[in-house]
Design a protein around this motif. Sequence first.
Motif, mmCIF file in Angstrom:
data_model
loop_
_atom_site.group_PDB
_atom_site.id
_atom_site.type_symbol
_atom_site.label_atom_id
_atom_site.label_comp_id
_atom_site.label_asym_id
_atom_site.label_seq_id
_atom_site.Cartn_x
_atom_site.Cartn_y
_atom_site.Cartn_z
ATOM 1 N N GLU A 17 0.806 -1.217 0.000
ATOM 2 C CA GLU A 17 0.000 0.000 0.000
ATOM 3 C C GLU A 17 0.846 1.277 0.000
ATOM 4 O OE1 GLU A 17 -3.192 -2.231 -0.337
ATOM 5 O OE2 GLU A 17 -3.144 -0.060 -0.347
ATOM 6 N N ASP A 131 -0.668 3.321 -7.985
ATOM 7 C CA ASP A 131 -1.657 3.821 -7.031
ATOM 8 C C ASP A 131 -3.087 3.652 -7.539
ATOM 9 O OD1 ASP A 131 0.269 4.544 -5.223
ATOM 10 O OD2 ASP A 131 0.448 6.584 -5.984
ATOM 11 N N ASN A 134 -5.072 1.047 -5.699
ATOM 12 C CA ASN A 134 -5.475 1.297 -4.322
ATOM 13 C C ASN A 134 -6.701 2.211 -4.350
ATOM 14 O OD1 ASN A 134 -5.368 3.374 -1.958
ATOM 15 N ND2 ASN A 134 -4.227 1.616 -1.171
ATOM 16 N N ASP A 176 -6.924 -7.294 -2.878
ATOM 17 C CA ASP A 176 -6.996 -5.897 -2.459
ATOM 18 C C ASP A 176 -6.077 -5.000 -3.293
ATOM 19 O OD1 ASP A 176 -4.557 -6.768 -1.550
ATOM 20 O OD2 ASP A 176 -4.792 -5.967 0.489
ATOM 21 N N SER A 178 -2.821 -5.381 -3.664
ATOM 22 C CA SER A 178 -1.459 -5.339 -3.142
ATOM 23 C C SER A 178 -0.617 -6.440 -3.769
ATOM 24 C CB SER A 178 -1.469 -5.497 -1.618
ATOM 25 O OG SER A 178 -1.988 -6.767 -1.252
#
Length: 283
Positions: A17, A131, A134, A176, A178
């Motif tokens: 993250e 990014d 995320n 997620d 990651s």
Amino acid sequence: MSLGDEHGYGESARADEEPYGGGQTRTRLPERAGDPYGGARRGGRSSSRGLITVVAVVVLLIAAIAFANRSGGGPSSADGDGDKPKTAPTAATGKQPVRTQRDGIPSGFTRDEQGAQSAAANYSVALGSADMFNTALRHRIVSTVYAPGVATARQADLDNAYSSEKFLSSIGLNKDGSAPPGQLFVSRIIPVGTKITSLSGNNATVEVWYTSLFGLSGQTSTNPVSESWYTTTYQLTWTDNDWKITDFQQKDGPVPVGRDQKASTADDMTKAVKEYGGFTYAR
């Protein structure tokens, strides 16, 4: 733009993250029969005369460029635009590209051709960054680079795309977004050049030609970092005293001939991505 268009266009790099902003070489010339440059790279026996000729041409070329770029050395405005080159100049203008940043993304571009090109280049870097995988960071990027009337709808489309477990699994990421333990997710865009194709009132169309790095760097990676080439055409509008994206289209290439270079190890790639930061792009 399709799901495949969004994910591989060279973003920043991150592990899990982390916020975004990242042998010997042998040259193999193409065979004459398959030379994509029409035989321009043919090998031949060199000679001192040929070397002297090449050096002389290079010296004259450098001198001509220096003369053309001297302050006050260009043609007067009375000469008109009849002889203006059709291609965009590659020399730096010396103008400050941006005045401020918003959520780490350059903003405050000038309302002219250079400002539009600089905005498109910098926005492409943000949209191509790791990014985007995320949720919170993606929302910041979308709200920063897209026009207000487009951002909400675009954010919903992107949330659906980037939350697809099938898609994330196909590129080696966890559900997620990651990276798996011991691996570094790399997605970085490096603009090579920009070209404005239209500028009228509050609207501009800009093309960004770039190379991208995408994949997972690590000893156990099954999706190693690879290089690709694309051109994205951005539709921009002037709103809230800045250029914002309303739409874009992406296509492959132009793609250069690959060099016969030995690929770096996973450790070397990871180290490079962590140590070499990105740039703020200007025209």
